[in-house]
Design a protein around this motif. Sequence first.
Motif, PDB file in Angstrom:
ATOM      1  N   LEU A 798       1.010  -1.028   0.007  1.00 40.37           N
ATOM      2  CA  LEU A 798      -0.079  -0.002   0.060  1.00 40.37           C
ATOM      3  C   LEU A 798       0.791   1.334  -0.128  1.00 40.37           C
ATOM      4  O   LEU A 798       0.653   2.317  -0.679  1.00 40.37           O
ATOM      5  CB  LEU A 798      -0.838   0.024   1.160  1.00 40.37           C
ATOM      6  N   VAL A 799       1.787   1.031   0.805  1.00 43.01           N
ATOM      7  CA  VAL A 799       2.745   2.248   0.577  1.00 43.01           C
ATOM      8  C   VAL A 799       3.318   2.668  -0.528  1.00 43.01           C
ATOM      9  O   VAL A 799       3.601   3.737  -1.194  1.00 43.01           O
ATOM     10  CB  VAL A 799       3.970   2.158   1.742  1.00 43.01           C
ATOM     11  N   ILE A 800       3.891   1.474  -1.362  1.00 43.89           N
ATOM     12  CA  ILE A 800       4.575   1.724  -2.579  1.00 43.89           C
ATOM     13  C   ILE A 800       3.377   2.223  -3.708  1.00 43.89           C
ATOM     14  O   ILE A 800       3.768   3.017  -4.510  1.00 43.89           O
ATOM     15  CB  ILE A 800       4.823   0.092  -2.978  1.00 43.89           C
ATOM     16  N   SER A 801       2.323   1.572  -3.532  1.00 47.10           N
ATOM     17  CA  SER A 801       1.192   2.015  -4.353  1.00 47.10           C
ATOM     18  C   SER A 801       0.798   3.476  -4.140  1.00 47.10           C
ATOM     19  O   SER A 801       0.385   4.312  -5.249  1.00 47.10           O
ATOM     20  CB  SER A 801      -0.106   1.032  -4.129  1.00 47.10           C
ATOM     21  N   ASP A 802       0.919   3.928  -2.869  1.00 51.39           N
ATOM     22  CA  ASP A 802       0.524   5.468  -2.731  1.00 51.39           C
ATOM     23  C   ASP A 802       1.468   6.331  -3.094  1.00 51.39           C
ATOM     24  O   ASP A 802       1.093   7.499  -3.605  1.00 51.39           O
ATOM     25  CB  ASP A 802       0.207   5.651  -1.205  1.00 51.39           C
ATOM     26  N   ILE A 803       2.566   5.706  -3.232  1.00 47.88           N
ATOM     27  CA  ILE A 803       3.734   6.862  -3.842  1.00 47.88           C
ATOM     28  C   ILE A 803       3.666   6.891  -5.247  1.00 47.88           C
ATOM     29  O   ILE A 803       3.906   7.994  -5.644  1.00 47.88           O
ATOM     30  CB  ILE A 803       5.255   6.246  -3.289  1.00 47.88           C
ATOM     31  N   MET A 804       3.376   5.739  -5.841  1.00 53.44           N
ATOM     32  CA  MET A 804       2.920   5.899  -7.534  1.00 53.44           C
ATOM     33  C   MET A 804       1.890   6.697  -7.638  1.00 53.44           C
ATOM     34  O   MET A 804       1.921   7.565  -8.516  1.00 53.44           O
ATOM     35  CB  MET A 804       2.646   4.351  -7.822  1.00 53.44           C
ATOM     36  N   ALA A 805       0.850   6.623  -6.739  1.00 48.41           N
ATOM     37  CA  ALA A 805      -0.569   7.325  -6.948  1.00 48.41           C
ATOM     38  C   ALA A 805      -0.103   8.792  -7.201  1.00 48.41           C
ATOM     39  O   ALA A 805      -0.571   9.454  -7.602  1.00 48.41           O
ATOM     40  CB  ALA A 805      -1.631   6.908  -6.098  1.00 48.41           C
ATOM     41  N   LEU A 806       0.839   9.069  -5.915  1.00 47.92           N
ATOM     42  CA  LEU A 806       0.884  10.482  -5.902  1.00 47.92           C
ATOM     43  C   LEU A 806       1.672  10.984  -7.024  1.00 47.92           C
ATOM     44  O   LEU A 806       1.424  12.099  -7.334  1.00 47.92           O
ATOM     45  CB  LEU A 806       1.770  10.871  -4.432  1.00 47.92           C
ATOM     46  N   HIS A 807       2.645  10.197  -7.598  1.00 47.09           N
ATOM     47  CA  HIS A 807       3.294  10.620  -8.873  1.00 47.09           C
ATOM     48  C   HIS A 807       2.329  11.021  -9.955  1.00 47.09           C
ATOM     49  O   HIS A 807       2.356  11.745 -10.653  1.00 47.09           O
ATOM     50  CB  HIS A 807       4.253   9.628  -8.997  1.00 47.09           C
ATOM     51  N   TRP A 808       1.178   9.846 -10.140  1.00 48.31           N
ATOM     52  CA  TRP A 808       0.376  10.122 -11.166  1.00 48.31           C
ATOM     53  C   TRP A 808      -0.584  11.497 -10.944  1.00 48.31           C
ATOM     54  O   TRP A 808      -0.837  11.961 -11.820  1.00 48.31           O
ATOM     55  CB  TRP A 808      -0.782   9.013 -11.198  1.00 48.31           C
ATOM     56  N   LEU A 809      -0.950  12.023  -9.684  1.00 47.64           N
ATOM     57  CA  LEU A 809      -1.311  13.064  -9.630  1.00 47.64           C
ATOM     58  C   LEU A 809      -0.733  14.319 -10.023  1.00 47.64           C
ATOM     59  O   LEU A 809      -1.399  15.108 -10.743  1.00 47.64           O
ATOM     60  CB  LEU A 809      -1.720  13.370  -7.808  1.00 47.64           C
ATOM     61  N   PHE A 810       0.482  14.307  -9.706  1.00 47.72           N
ATOM     62  CA  PHE A 810       1.170  15.362 -10.473  1.00 47.72           C
ATOM     63  C   PHE A 810       1.318  15.367 -11.742  1.00 47.72           C
ATOM     64  O   PHE A 810       1.710  16.233 -12.755  1.00 47.72           O
ATOM     65  CB  PHE A 810       2.741  15.476  -9.871  1.00 47.72           C
ATOM     66  N   VAL A 811       1.394  14.213 -12.575  1.00 45.08           N
ATOM     67  CA  VAL A 811       1.316  14.042 -13.924  1.00 45.08           C
ATOM     68  C   VAL A 811       0.108  14.448 -14.386  1.00 45.08           C
ATOM     69  O   VAL A 811       0.159  15.086 -15.590  1.00 45.08           O
ATOM     70  CB  VAL A 811       1.822  12.501 -14.286  1.00 45.08           C
TER      71      VAL A 811
END
Length: 811
Positions: A798-811
Amino acid sequence: FRHVIENKGIWGVSHTHVPTESRPGHVALIAGFYEDVSAVARGWKENPVEFDSVFNESKYTWSWGSPDILPMFAKGASGDHVYTRCYPAENEDFAAEDASKLDTWVFDEVKDFFFTIFKNKSLLSFNKERKKRRVSFFLQVLNVTSNTHLRKGMHPREYKENIRKVDDGVREIVSTIENFYGNDGRTAFIFTSDHGMTNWGSHGAGHPSETLTPLVAWGAGVSQPQPVTSQDFEDNYLKEWELENWKRIDVSQADVAPLVASLIGVPFPLNSVGILPLEYLKSNNQFKAESMFTNAVQILEQFKVKMTQKKETTLSFLFTPFKLLSDSKQLDFLRTVRSYSQQQKYNETISLCKEMIGLALEGLTYYHTYDRFFLGTSVVLGFVGWTSYIIVMIVKMHTEFAKPSTKINKTSEALSLKVFIAVGVLIAFFLLIQACPWTYYIYCLLPVPVWYMVIKEFQILQDIINVLMTFSVGQCMGSLLLVILGIGVLVLSFFYRSVLTLGLIMFAGWPLFTNTWNQAQVTVLSWIVLCLLLAIFPLMPVVGREPNIILVIMGTMFKIIVLGRTNTTNLNKRKEKATKLSLLTLVIKILSVALSTYVLNSTHLSLAQKQGLPFFNQIASWITLASSFVVPLLSPTFLFQRLLSIFLSLVSPYLLLSTGYEALFPLVLSCLMFVWINIELETLPLHGRSPRQKLLEIDFSHSTDIAQVRQLQLDDIRRSFFFVFFIVTAFFGTGNIASINSFSLGVLKCFQSFFSHFLVPLLSFSCILIPFVLVMCAFETIQVSTQLSSKSLFLIVLVISDIMALHWLFV
């Protein structure tokens, strides 16, 4: 159409938007705007928001075509003046012998319509109305599309024959309409498309073959052909089509709606953002200038409404208007246009209107994204707080780093609670006075309780910091770079599938840097070979691959041999007699795979011969799909037997949904998952028992002994990362969902020949889900076999996924 381009009218290329689907394409053409993709949630049929269109603005509109498209324009119309005539949905049988019957139906209906009116003397009132302006006729033809979908592209000769049928049909309709109106020269004709298509028969994504469509216009009010000596375009279509000497005028798809409105003399659709392509009009400069002014005012009104709405829901001292288009500039624009009009400076008027349209469209985007920074900040705070809370829970409940707190400061805890409640009330009040949507409350209030839970565990945060302080700067930087590299690989794989290949090659070499090589050389060699085999799939083509049924069948037979043999071997190693139920389920699963192979081959031959989808094949396909989720429950719950049962059961539906090399993907993936399970055990102390013996004794039906559950270690972070990587590989390994055009009618070939907005994504997701299940089962096995709780590793995931999701937010 070549005759029209060279002798009668003008042509160009219409540039569409993603998604290149039928509904958004028709909305852009007829209403002049690009509909929000949320309409897909209603199967592209219902209108999430009613909208204006050229049909609604016309005096009368008669339309013929698909029941998936026409009703949405009639439903949204004001009054009863948009008439539709649709063929039954069951006629959209794309596996039929002659899919062109849909176009034939449309052409015949139109000819019968005009013939009946012309001959029926009782329709005198209509004969009077037909002489008036502002009447539109819309014909939707699906011949070329329907023939390419299920057959994954067509033979050039067959494709040209379909083109010829459409071309001849349009010629007849044009002749019919002109004769009906007595060849009075007051009818304009426009031919275009809602989207393009790839060579392998799909659409939906952003490839040029999908986003570029033809536009040919001729008749009343349309420019004549314009010979030219040279044209400058980046593509090579002019040379391929041998049209270098005839002027090509490209437009955006939404520009077609104002063009139609201008030709028949109706107001531009209310919601249109299209810009009138003046070069298509055969008229004087005064008419062009007035039309452009109308276009500018229509888009400017949308800008003013959007600005007013945002101003009313924003506190005055916080509102920042779009400075490039102030009220004074709008007044100057109107004043200048009137002055130019009086002085007959039409070219200057056109230029000024285009500038104003550009500013108005920029302003619409500004107000549409006005709250982006505010909402983005709230979402980032929520993500960071949530991720921090998960890390705190991992350290507190699943590691030995955090020391249990001996005393709890209730006073500070109560104070913190009051502070966060006060903050939440202030945020809610702030949103309330601005009349914000209910979703804003979720975005803005969610960080409050999340950060309260983080602050509440302040002692754990201190423990984490103390542990980190024990490491050197070099170790911390090295670990940080490793995390960034791992997350970067996962993120880049969404853009470039070949990154997965690089990651799998790196995975292949991982055991060589551990002690695993000395303990289990055969397992490590198997791991290396399977990683390298799986690394081939992301390099294979996604769009443009040809169906290869022989490859699918060969791969399936190989699966039966390998997995059937593996299942028998493991039963023997358990030194127990296989129960009748175990053998029965194994036989059923193998027969199911054999049946699926026959159905797939039979269906492929039937479609190739244009004989449709056999009824037996259709029934067998649905039974296979439904039973694949039930049969594994009948197998023994011992690890290898259950995993093999799941795999063999899922092979059959995956086979029916495959067309080529991807049929081999679950075989390689499953074998790698089995090796992954074994190699993970080699990295742990085995307590004097061989990993093979231990794996054979694992029974999923037994509850886990809490006393045997161990705490997390740093190596468990790698296990979680491997899981996320394999999930992404399952997601993009064969390109099943690398682009939206993978949701093609090809997945329906064994299940249904009629087009269905519901079944296409449903079956596509079923095909995508199968590799997910394989990885999930392997990961659960690793958790059980390495004596970890299910929650612990998933929290890291879940931590790894959230970090990825935060990246997509900025993309």
